[in-house]
Design an enzyme around this catalytic site. Structure first.
Site, PDB file in Angstrom:
ATOM      1  N   GLY A 140     -76.321  24.998  11.404  1.00  0.00           N
ATOM      2  CA  GLY A 140     -76.051  26.018  10.820  1.00  0.00           C
ATOM      3  C   GLY A 140     -74.365  26.930  10.900  1.00  0.00           C
ATOM      4  O   GLY A 140     -73.585  26.185  11.639  1.00  0.00           O
ATOM      5  N   CYS A 141     -74.632  28.026  10.771  1.00  0.00           N
ATOM      6  CA  CYS A 141     -73.028  28.467  10.821  1.00  0.00           C
ATOM      7  C   CYS A 141     -72.907  29.440  12.040  1.00  0.00           C
ATOM      8  O   CYS A 141     -71.477  28.626  12.680  1.00  0.00           O
ATOM      9  CB  CYS A 141     -73.114  29.724   9.760  1.00  0.00           C
ATOM     10  SG  CYS A 141     -74.607  30.980   9.943  1.00  0.00           S
ATOM     11  N   TYR A 142     -73.429  29.374  12.709  1.00  0.00           N
ATOM     12  CA  TYR A 142     -73.455  30.118  14.075  1.00  0.00           C
ATOM     13  C   TYR A 142     -73.532  28.882  14.809  1.00  0.00           C
ATOM     14  O   TYR A 142     -72.393  28.706  15.847  1.00  0.00           O
ATOM     15  CB  TYR A 142     -74.159  30.806  14.779  1.00  0.00           C
ATOM     16  CG  TYR A 142     -74.904  32.239  14.331  1.00  0.00           C
ATOM     17  CD1 TYR A 142     -73.240  33.611  14.635  1.00  0.00           C
ATOM     18  CD2 TYR A 142     -76.123  32.793  13.521  1.00  0.00           C
ATOM     19  CE1 TYR A 142     -74.325  34.518  13.679  1.00  0.00           C
ATOM     20  CE2 TYR A 142     -75.949  33.234  12.961  1.00  0.00           C
ATOM     21  CZ  TYR A 142     -74.903  34.689  13.537  1.00  0.00           C
ATOM     22  OH  TYR A 142     -75.327  36.276  12.731  1.00  0.00           O
ATOM     23  N   SER A 143     -73.732  27.716  14.642  1.00  0.00           N
ATOM     24  CA  SER A 143     -73.455  26.397  15.386  1.00  0.00           C
ATOM     25  C   SER A 143     -72.256  25.631  15.324  1.00  0.00           C
ATOM     26  O   SER A 143     -71.910  25.460  16.237  1.00  0.00           O
ATOM     27  CB  SER A 143     -75.059  25.524  14.996  1.00  0.00           C
ATOM     28  OG  SER A 143     -76.548  26.020  14.802  1.00  0.00           O
TER      29      SER A 143
END
Lengths: 256, 256, 256, 256
Positions: free
Chosen positions: D146-149
């Site tokens: 994921g992007c935030y991850s």
């Protein structure tokens, strides 16, 4: 084919640094040497972290083994340096306006100085590949077009060349803010430019003579009258130009 | 003077909610009643927290004691409701286009419906105070101008009225995104509208007939030909219109 | 009640000009006098066209009949002027940090100067109405809070006062760009700030001691440890602060 | 080396179309086949003019000669298609969350469904090259982070691995709007997102279990407690995460 060795003069503006990014990625180019005035002595990666892979130091002067040099100096400064680069046998791509106009007498009016090298104006090729692809390939001095000029010329070239329109043309351009460069001004201060849109250079913008020059070349007997009004809109990059002209009489009913 | 009791129909769009904000602050107005379809039954403060001081519930129908009602319904919907409001003796300020055009025959072309109440078109006053201040004060039905129309008419009114220009006029307008309202669309999706600028309605925008109507009234013998091209720029509010026309011949040398 | 006669020192920054806008509209205030250094002698309407209705000239010095003066000078400059205004009997509302901190010894550390008037620090009231409403009403010198301080203090005051949280607090603030003022910098250059977000003042921001001072006052025995990190986000106005702390043990299970 | 033949499933979202742009430019890849549901039958160039050089038609199904397929379908949809692609011998890079979490029991909680292929969760490699470069090279099923991850894991990996910090970690992330995809919502409507910043998913965001999973792998005996709060800021692309943790005791004075 051995790669082209490229250099950039004044790498620390927006044009110079974006050139560095593009040239570094280019499979047939080796970016060898970059210069900057206020930043000479620093690593390019320290000034622009996104260029860290280039592993280049910013120097006072270009290396001598450069094949192609991009001069990203301001107007009036480029003209001082380009002749000596040409003498060294380098191919020069200049992004300033110093070699864009064929008619030396336009410089006092639009740029406020007498051009010291009118013979170079004849030699220079206006670097718009859609119009001058072959000349660019063989040129030693290429004058890269202005931002507004590029958009307006490409939009109008087909209808001017084929004389599909009447000669009164209005160009209303909407530009992002980065075209104004990295130098600070109240106009490009975030809180002024954001949520705002304004027209400027109502008395005439410097890109107009380029537009006129290139469009007139496409159809020398066609006497154009161009009104060009640039606007600043709140985005960083990009220009949209809406160009207005009347269709030439009789075109639609077949009588032309 | 006792305050004017005001109501808003369809308070949940951008126009309705901003009207609520302005009317709530107005020293001579009491905002008494607001309606909304999808939000009926909710507190206005729950839908728009910045309106929490209004302490109003969104209802299905207006209270009957309203003096002035603002109808913020979409085009074609307002026309269904306004006649009954007028019959109740309320003064109506309509923000849709349903009563802006004097010529009923324009509605099929620009809005896709036959106008059911042409007699109300005669009665309605075009709500641009700079042009119709006195009529607005005494009117019972006021048709508020479109956003682009307001800017373009105010810019051009003086030179049209005095016939200082030639009749071919180009209006190039740059608008913020909120003019498209609160309804979702890909055009107004953040990632599409940000860092972008585009022209739209090239085949003709609905605000053109308003602009023509009001400018022609200012100088009925002056046969105008108007090209109007709206653009969307990445900001929420505001419109800048650049209007182009030639000065009438002889004006500058005194021969006119 | 006769209106309060108000004046603004340094009207030409963002705070000064917005104060002029607000005070001009205030029903109980008459904005009588505005000063500015670089713009003295000009009409306020010429510098800020949206203030044209004020019909005020920018002067070198305030008129003497002012009841309340807003000083919008930079830090360290306000301190030079405020004492004489107080002596003239004016009520002073200062928007700089010069009178915000009660402890004079904080000034060398955070602002780089020794405070010349520690007795005025005692006299000054921290101008946050939610905390000091009564004191503000009777004060002669009011030190308006910093922007970040306002948001953080208001967010945390209830839980600090009631000691609902553990003393380790993290404040992560996201601010629009206008907080940096009208002075030019590369950080607030449009093309740098747009499509960007950055943390700054990681070594400690000047608004931290204000936040500490006001929160500690609310619960003097509660020894707080605050980490405050400001961020710049691409919008002109507004601050959102996300504040993190653990609930005090036992609160949820009733054992506290 | 002959180029890799790549395909994209669901090319019409932001991830799919940007993948098409990147893969088209990649010197060792030939983008051969793209699919889309609502756009099947159209030319890719008609949906995304900037992809006109790809000369690809959007189809219902992938060509069978593909070596590597990127699945850009939404969560829960990818899981239906990936097993059959693997059976055909294609290498699959999935950008949904369907194969990111090793523990199947997390899916009901975070994504609302029981995972039908827990054995594929074991087989899948979490596609973060900084952590799993070798495994990615040999994997047949890669679950892209994921992007935030991605941002949070890369920021914290070094200090978690070396246990330089205490286990209470706060991640405050500021994301551009394109992460929400091309589907319309009021949150991503331009006039709502512009000049605004907001926190969301305060009850827990789906990227948290990925962050926990990958950080815990780096130091399995280190029991982390992570608070993750995402924010939306008005820009299209990019994420900045400010991560907060205390240095482990004794690190600075050498007693650790």
């Amino acid at each position: 084919m051995s790669p082209i060795k490229a250099g950039i003069i004044n790498v620390t503006g927006y044009i110079g640094s974006d050139l560095a990014r593009l040239l570094y990625q280019h499979p047939q180019v080796e970016l060898e040497s970059v210069t900057g005035r206020s930043t000479a002595g620093q690593e390019l990666a320290d000034v622009f972290p996104y260029l860290s892979k280039t592993r280049l130091s910013i120097k006072d002067e270009l290396d001598s083994n450069i094949n192609v040099v991009f001069s990203a100096m301001p107007h009036r400064s480029s003209i001082e340096v380009v002749p000596s680069l040409l003498k060294k046998g380098m191919k020069v791509i200049d992004v300033s306006a110093d070699f864009r106009l064929k008619n030396a007498s336009e410089y006092p009016r639009w740029y406020g100085f007498d051009h010291p090298s009118p013979e170079l104006l004849k030699q220079a090729v206006y670097g718009l590949p859609e119009l001058h692809r072959d000349d660019i390939a063989s040129a030693t001095l290429i004058a890269n077009p202005g931002c507004y000029s590029t958009g307006a010329i490409l939009a109008l070239a087909p209808v001017v060349k084929e004389r599909l329109i009447c000669p009164d043309i209005i160009i209303d351009s909407k530009s992002g803010v980065s075209g104004a460069g990295r130098a600070l001004s109240l106009t490009t201060h975030y809180s002024e430019a954001n949520e705002n849109v304004c027209a400027y250079s109502l008395e005439g913008h410097r890109h107009l003579p380029e537009i006129e020059q290139e469009l007139e070349k496409l159809n020398p007997e066609f006497s154009l009258s161009i009104t060009f009004v640039p606007h600043l809109v709140p985005m960083t990059r990009g220009i949209l130009s809406s160009c207005y002209a009347k269709l030439r009489g009789g075109l639609l009913d077949g009588s032309a």
